[in-house]
Design an enzyme around this catalytic site. Sequence first.
Site, PDB file in Angstrom:
ATOM      1  N   SER A   1       0.821  -1.208   0.000  1.00  0.00           N
ATOM      2  CA  SER A   1       0.000   0.000   0.000  1.00  0.00           C
ATOM      3  C   SER A   1       0.860   1.265   0.000  1.00  0.00           C
ATOM      4  O   SER A   1       1.932   1.299   0.597  1.00  0.00           O
ATOM      5  CB  SER A   1      -0.887  -0.003   1.247  1.00  0.00           C
ATOM      6  OG  SER A   1      -1.440   1.276   1.465  1.00  0.00           O
TER       7      SER A   1
ATOM      8  N   TYR B   1      -2.097   5.393  -4.214  1.00  0.00           N
ATOM      9  CA  TYR B   1      -2.974   6.543  -4.022  1.00  0.00           C
ATOM     10  C   TYR B   1      -2.181   7.706  -4.599  1.00  0.00           C
ATOM     11  O   TYR B   1      -1.048   7.949  -4.160  1.00  0.00           O
ATOM     12  CB  TYR B   1      -3.229   6.811  -2.532  1.00  0.00           C
ATOM     13  CG  TYR B   1      -4.179   5.844  -1.863  1.00  0.00           C
ATOM     14  CD1 TYR B   1      -5.451   5.611  -2.368  1.00  0.00           C
ATOM     15  CD2 TYR B   1      -3.802   5.195  -0.696  1.00  0.00           C
ATOM     16  CE1 TYR B   1      -6.312   4.731  -1.724  1.00  0.00           C
ATOM     17  CE2 TYR B   1      -4.667   4.319  -0.054  1.00  0.00           C
ATOM     18  CZ  TYR B   1      -5.919   4.100  -0.575  1.00  0.00           C
ATOM     19  OH  TYR B   1      -6.778   3.236   0.057  1.00  0.00           O
TER      20      TYR B   1
ATOM     21  N   THR C   1      -5.823   2.681  -6.930  1.00  0.00           N
ATOM     22  CA  THR C   1      -7.099   2.485  -6.226  1.00  0.00           C
ATOM     23  C   THR C   1      -8.062   3.603  -6.608  1.00  0.00           C
ATOM     24  O   THR C   1      -7.727   4.785  -6.497  1.00  0.00           O
ATOM     25  CB  THR C   1      -6.869   2.459  -4.701  1.00  0.00           C
ATOM     26  OG1 THR C   1      -6.092   1.299  -4.408  1.00  0.00           O
ATOM     27  CG2 THR C   1      -8.183   2.384  -3.931  1.00  0.00           C
TER      28      THR C   1
ATOM     29  N   LYS D   1      -7.924  -0.697  -9.136  1.00  0.00           N
ATOM     30  CA  LYS D   1      -8.503  -1.499  -8.045  1.00  0.00           C
ATOM     31  C   LYS D   1      -9.727  -0.776  -7.509  1.00  0.00           C
ATOM     32  O   LYS D   1      -9.640   0.397  -7.139  1.00  0.00           O
ATOM     33  CB  LYS D   1      -7.458  -1.659  -6.930  1.00  0.00           C
ATOM     34  CG  LYS D   1      -7.963  -2.339  -5.672  1.00  0.00           C
ATOM     35  CD  LYS D   1      -6.805  -2.584  -4.714  1.00  0.00           C
ATOM     36  CE  LYS D   1      -7.260  -3.236  -3.428  1.00  0.00           C
ATOM     37  NZ  LYS D   1      -7.957  -2.303  -2.518  1.00  0.00           N
TER      38      LYS D   1
ATOM     39  N   HIS E   1     -13.161  -2.646  -1.591  1.00  0.00           N
ATOM     40  CA  HIS E   1     -12.273  -2.219  -0.507  1.00  0.00           C
ATOM     41  C   HIS E   1     -12.587  -3.003   0.778  1.00  0.00           C
ATOM     42  O   HIS E   1     -12.504  -2.480   1.878  1.00  0.00           O
ATOM     43  CB  HIS E   1     -12.428  -0.718  -0.263  1.00  0.00           C
ATOM     44  CG  HIS E   1     -11.152   0.017   0.015  1.00  0.00           C
ATOM     45  ND1 HIS E   1     -10.547   0.850  -0.886  1.00  0.00           N
ATOM     46  CD2 HIS E   1     -10.363   0.049   1.117  1.00  0.00           C
ATOM     47  CE1 HIS E   1      -9.448   1.385  -0.348  1.00  0.00           C
ATOM     48  NE2 HIS E   1      -9.309   0.899   0.867  1.00  0.00           N
TER      49      HIS E   1
HETATM   50  C1  LIG Z   1      -7.069  -2.678   7.510  1.00  0.00           C
HETATM   51  C2  LIG Z   1      -7.205  -2.510   6.022  1.00  0.00           C
HETATM   52  C3  LIG Z   1      -6.452  -1.549   5.366  1.00  0.00           C
HETATM   53  C4  LIG Z   1      -6.574  -1.395   3.973  1.00  0.00           C
HETATM   54  N1  LIG Z   1      -5.778  -0.478   3.336  1.00  0.00           N
HETATM   55  C5  LIG Z   1      -5.853  -0.367   1.978  1.00  0.00           C
HETATM   56  C6  LIG Z   1      -4.993   0.526   1.274  1.00  0.00           C
HETATM   57  O1  LIG Z   1      -4.134   1.179   1.853  1.00  0.00           O
HETATM   58  N2  LIG Z   1      -5.144   0.607  -0.071  1.00  0.00           N
HETATM   59  C7  LIG Z   1      -6.077  -0.125  -0.763  1.00  0.00           C
HETATM   60  O2  LIG Z   1      -6.183  -0.003  -1.986  1.00  0.00           O
HETATM   61  N3  LIG Z   1      -6.878  -1.004  -0.114  1.00  0.00           N
HETATM   62  C8  LIG Z   1      -6.783  -1.140   1.225  1.00  0.00           C
HETATM   63  N4  LIG Z   1      -7.584  -2.047   1.871  1.00  0.00           N
HETATM   64  C9  LIG Z   1      -8.481  -2.914   1.084  1.00  0.00           C
HETATM   65  C10 LIG Z   1      -7.752  -4.215   0.694  1.00  0.00           C
HETATM   66  O3  LIG Z   1      -6.751  -3.965  -0.238  1.00  0.00           O
HETATM   67  C11 LIG Z   1      -8.733  -5.224   0.089  1.00  0.00           C
HETATM   68  O4  LIG Z   1      -9.461  -4.601  -0.935  1.00  0.00           O
HETATM   69  C12 LIG Z   1      -9.698  -5.836   1.116  1.00  0.00           C
HETATM   70  O5  LIG Z   1      -9.055  -6.002   2.362  1.00  0.00           O
HETATM   71  C13 LIG Z   1     -10.188  -7.196   0.619  1.00  0.00           C
HETATM   72  O6  LIG Z   1     -11.143  -7.717   1.474  1.00  0.00           O
HETATM   73  P1  LIG Z   1     -10.824  -8.819   2.619  1.00  0.00           P
HETATM   74  O7  LIG Z   1     -10.165  -8.066   3.735  1.00  0.00           O
HETATM   75  O8  LIG Z   1     -12.179  -9.319   2.962  1.00  0.00           O
HETATM   76  O9  LIG Z   1      -9.905  -9.866   2.020  1.00  0.00           O
HETATM   77  C14 LIG Z   1      -7.479  -2.207   3.249  1.00  0.00           C
HETATM   78  C15 LIG Z   1      -8.215  -3.190   3.930  1.00  0.00           C
HETATM   79  C16 LIG Z   1      -8.084  -3.350   5.289  1.00  0.00           C
HETATM   80  C17 LIG Z   1      -8.887  -4.434   5.974  1.00  0.00           C
END
Ligand SMILES: Cc1cc2nc3c(=O)[nH]c(=O)nc-3n(C[C@H](O)[C@H](O)[C@H](O)COP(=O)(O)O)c2cc1C
Length: 386
Positions: free
Chosen positions: A107, A130, A156, A248, A272
């Site tokens: 990330s 981002y 994203t 994404k 997300h």
């Molecule tokens: C704690 C947390 C932080 C996340 N941070 C980002 C991020 O910085 N950038 C991003 O594109 N997605 C972020 N996501 C989304 C994840 O990339 C992903 O889309 C999502 O966790 C998938 O679902 P799952 O947790 O059910 O596997 C985050 C998700 C979580 C749970």
Amino acid sequence: MQDAVNVDDFRRIARRRLPRPVFDTLEGGAGDEYSLRGNRSAFDHIEFRPRPLADVSKRDLSTSVFGEKHALPIMLAPTGAGRLAHSSAELAVARAAARADAVYMQSTVAAFPPEQVAEASTGKLWFQLYLPRARDETADLLRRIESAGYRALSVTIDAPVFGNRERDARSRLLSRAPWHPQMLAHGIARPAWALDFVRGNFGPRRPGGKQRLTLGQTRSTIMNSSYSVTWEDLDHVRSVWKGPLMVKGLMRGDECARLADAGVDGVVVSNHGGRQLDGVPATVDVLPEVVDAAAGRLAVFLDGGVRRGNDVVKALCLGASGVFVGRPYLYGLAVGGEDGVYRVIELLRAELDRAMALLGAATVADLDRTLVSGARIPPTLSPSKG
Ligand SMILES: Cc1cc2nc3c(=O)[nH]c(=O)nc-3n(C[C@H](O)[C@H](O)[C@H](O)COP(=O)(O)O)c2cc1C
């Protein structure tokens, strides 16, 4: 950790180990968490239709994406809050992914800067972007990412503002200082976690690098009301970044042709993890629509709610080129650092292997829509994989 036989066991142990507000930050979704729950429950509406009499005595889980062979179709999604789970955060995740030969997408808002993570890892790294608010910094950032060795980039597109995370609003974890009496009380109740957290912030594992962003800054510097990713931004990124480019956060098929025309190579069907717009459908329900619309011009990935190797198989049957997991490896990280993440990947790998054998598929290429059924799956039988 040795007693954990599936991802849900890791979740339960992480829940005990972490202070409640920290667990909620990792676990929670937006609003009423309809989309968060939907991601998970939608997999229950898909059933397997095994193909009998196939020779599955030897299985091969490898797959090819963007002209590169990968040992596994399971990839680690970008998460910006890993340091709340463990002080080694992305360093541990990247090392575990390398050990398991799985792709890790880092990330933009990770605790450790991209160069430090790349140094710690011998594995395949992709980068989640981002866009910097000052758009003229984009080219410099992308050059840094490229020279650090990241092989693919994903922008994203579902986070113009921060999702309405009510669990966080209630606990005020992100706005309270660690020495706030309530935070101290949480720390005293979870001393192992608190010690690791302090060590991570003040000890040798403290992240270096000048461009690091902290979790608190995420709100103000990235996802604010003036943050949008537009088609012009994508064109600019495409002109600078020469490697494979993904977006994404796509949740509809009708943008696929334009994305392919814009030189995008892949999309991640993602909401997300239910953390942004509550009320959108489950990702696996949207997947066939996007795969059909992509018509082989884009690689289509999925994330959201994947907790079992069987879920991975279902997404692959519906045409995904690969499947990302987010929270599952964060549970592993919270429970056992690098080893915990590695163990989670290995559990998913074993489940994937077993499900493929029982389904009658010896290779990832053998997985297609005839092997699943469900009322929400459209009847089209496309050749799928992009
Ligand atoms: C704690 C947390 C932080 C996340 N941070 C980002 C991020 O910085 N950038 C991003 O594109 N997605 C972020 N996501 C989304 C994840 O990339 C992903 O889309 C999502 O966790 C998938 O679902 P799952 O947790 O059910 O596997 C985050 C998700 C979580 C749970």
